[in-house]
Scaffold this motif. Sequence first.
Motif, mmCIF file in Angstrom:
data_model
loop_
_atom_site.group_PDB
_atom_site.id
_atom_site.type_symbol
_atom_site.label_atom_id
_atom_site.label_comp_id
_atom_site.label_asym_id
_atom_site.label_seq_id
_atom_site.Cartn_x
_atom_site.Cartn_y
_atom_site.Cartn_z
ATOM 1 N N LEU A 21 0.813 -1.213 0.000
ATOM 2 C CA LEU A 21 0.000 0.000 0.000
ATOM 3 C C LEU A 21 0.848 1.264 0.000
ATOM 4 C CD1 LEU A 21 -2.629 -1.211 2.627
ATOM 5 C CD2 LEU A 21 -2.687 -1.469 0.139
ATOM 6 N N SER A 22 2.020 1.210 0.665
ATOM 7 C CA SER A 22 2.926 2.361 0.686
ATOM 8 C C SER A 22 4.304 1.896 1.138
ATOM 9 C CB SER A 22 2.408 3.457 1.620
ATOM 10 O OG SER A 22 2.400 2.996 2.957
ATOM 11 N N GLU A 23 5.296 2.757 0.899
ATOM 12 C CA GLU A 23 6.669 2.477 1.330
ATOM 13 C C GLU A 23 7.234 3.721 1.994
ATOM 14 O OE1 GLU A 23 9.382 0.533 -1.343
ATOM 15 O OE2 GLU A 23 7.731 -0.250 -2.550
ATOM 16 N N THR A 24 7.889 3.523 3.137
ATOM 17 C CA THR A 24 8.563 4.601 3.854
ATOM 18 C C THR A 24 9.886 4.060 4.373
ATOM 19 O OG1 THR A 24 6.421 5.483 4.563
ATOM 20 C CG2 THR A 24 8.364 6.298 5.716
ATOM 21 N N GLY A 25 10.973 4.491 3.765
ATOM 22 C CA GLY A 25 12.290 4.002 4.182
ATOM 23 C C GLY A 25 12.384 2.498 3.988
ATOM 24 N N ASN A 26 12.739 1.790 5.052
ATOM 25 C CA ASN A 26 12.868 0.329 4.998
ATOM 26 C C ASN A 26 11.567 -0.391 5.330
ATOM 27 O OD1 ASN A 26 15.603 0.336 4.276
ATOM 28 N ND2 ASN A 26 16.218 0.599 6.408
ATOM 29 N N TRP A 27 10.469 0.335 5.470
ATOM 30 C CA TRP A 27 9.190 -0.244 5.867
ATOM 31 C C TRP A 27 8.187 -0.133 4.723
ATOM 32 C CZ3 TRP A 27 8.174 -2.550 10.595
ATOM 33 C CH2 TRP A 27 9.203 -2.474 11.527
ATOM 34 N N THR A 28 7.347 -1.158 4.593
ATOM 35 C CA THR A 28 6.255 -1.120 3.631
ATOM 36 C C THR A 28 4.962 -1.493 4.343
ATOM 37 O OG1 THR A 28 6.620 -3.430 2.976
ATOM 38 C CG2 THR A 28 7.699 -1.749 1.655
ATOM 39 N N LYS A 29 3.905 -0.737 4.059
ATOM 40 C CA LYS A 29 2.583 -1.092 4.584
ATOM 41 C C LYS A 29 1.965 -2.051 3.590
ATOM 42 C CE LYS A 29 0.465 1.961 6.807
ATOM 43 N NZ LYS A 29 -0.199 3.249 7.085
ATOM 44 N N GLN A 30 1.552 -3.227 4.075
ATOM 45 C CA GLN A 30 1.114 -4.295 3.184
ATOM 46 C C GLN A 30 -0.216 -4.887 3.613
ATOM 47 O OE1 GLN A 30 4.248 -7.194 3.427
ATOM 48 N NE2 GLN A 30 5.714 -5.911 2.333
ATOM 49 N N LEU A 31 -0.926 -5.412 2.614
ATOM 50 C CA LEU A 31 -2.080 -6.279 2.841
ATOM 51 C C LEU A 31 -1.579 -7.696 2.594
ATOM 52 C CD1 LEU A 31 -5.059 -7.061 3.248
ATOM 53 C CD2 LEU A 31 -5.399 -6.594 0.811
ATOM 54 N N ASN A 32 -1.602 -8.510 3.630
ATOM 55 C CA ASN A 32 -1.104 -9.881 3.561
ATOM 56 C C ASN A 32 -2.107 -10.838 4.176
ATOM 57 O OD1 ASN A 32 1.434 -9.005 2.584
ATOM 58 N ND2 ASN A 32 2.157 -8.662 4.652
ATOM 59 N N ILE A 33 -1.897 -12.104 3.940
ATOM 60 C CA ILE A 33 -2.560 -13.144 4.717
ATOM 61 C C ILE A 33 -1.503 -13.640 5.699
ATOM 62 C CG2 ILE A 33 -3.668 -15.405 4.691
ATOM 63 C CD1 ILE A 33 -4.595 -14.773 1.828
ATOM 64 N N VAL A 34 -1.805 -13.521 7.002
ATOM 65 C CA VAL A 34 -0.828 -13.841 8.045
ATOM 66 C C VAL A 34 -1.448 -14.815 9.032
ATOM 67 C CG1 VAL A 34 0.632 -12.902 9.886
ATOM 68 C CG2 VAL A 34 0.226 -11.555 7.819
ATOM 69 N N GLN A 35 -0.660 -15.802 9.422
ATOM 70 C CA GLN A 35 -1.063 -16.708 10.487
ATOM 71 C C GLN A 35 -0.307 -16.302 11.741
ATOM 72 O OE1 GLN A 35 -0.439 -20.884 9.791
ATOM 73 N NE2 GLN A 35 -1.316 -21.452 11.757
ATOM 74 N N TRP A 36 -1.043 -15.893 12.772
ATOM 75 C CA TRP A 36 -0.463 -15.493 14.049
ATOM 76 C C TRP A 36 -0.586 -16.653 15.022
ATOM 77 C CZ3 TRP A 36 2.207 -11.106 14.188
ATOM 78 C CH2 TRP A 36 1.944 -10.135 13.227
ATOM 79 N N GLY A 37 0.546 -17.165 15.487
ATOM 80 C CA GLY A 37 0.538 -18.295 16.409
ATOM 81 C C GLY A 37 -0.103 -19.509 15.760
ATOM 82 N N ASP A 38 -0.923 -20.210 16.526
ATOM 83 C CA ASP A 38 -1.603 -21.402 16.019
ATOM 84 C C ASP A 38 -2.988 -21.087 15.467
ATOM 85 O OD1 ASP A 38 0.536 -23.037 16.730
ATOM 86 O OD2 ASP A 38 -0.241 -23.360 18.757
ATOM 87 N N ASN A 39 -3.308 -19.799 15.345
ATOM 88 C CA ASN A 39 -4.626 -19.386 14.873
ATOM 89 C C ASN A 39 -4.739 -19.533 13.364
ATOM 90 O OD1 ASN A 39 -5.604 -18.504 17.471
ATOM 91 N ND2 ASN A 39 -4.123 -16.845 17.286
#
Length: 78
Positions: A21-39
């Motif tokens: 969605l955007s980039e600032t320095g070494n960081w990018t704002k992203q839309l991802n599919i993420v699995q947090w822990g065992d969820n």
Amino acid sequence: MSEEKEVRALNFEVVEQLATLSETGNWTKQLNIVQWGDNIAKYDIRPWNKDHTKSGKGVTLTLQELIALKKALNMMDI
């Protein structure tokens, strides 16, 4: 008297990177599919460093919440 907090490592896996969605320095704002822990994996919008080892604060959405957000955005005059 000081209290010590136990810091637990949060396990996560970026299952699929969907959009930047955007980039600032070494960081990018992203839309991802993420699995947090065992969820179950969910849609996730947040800033990430280039190798996905660090993330900023963000929002995690179920498919139903993502659909509701899409409908709301489609109704906006932007």
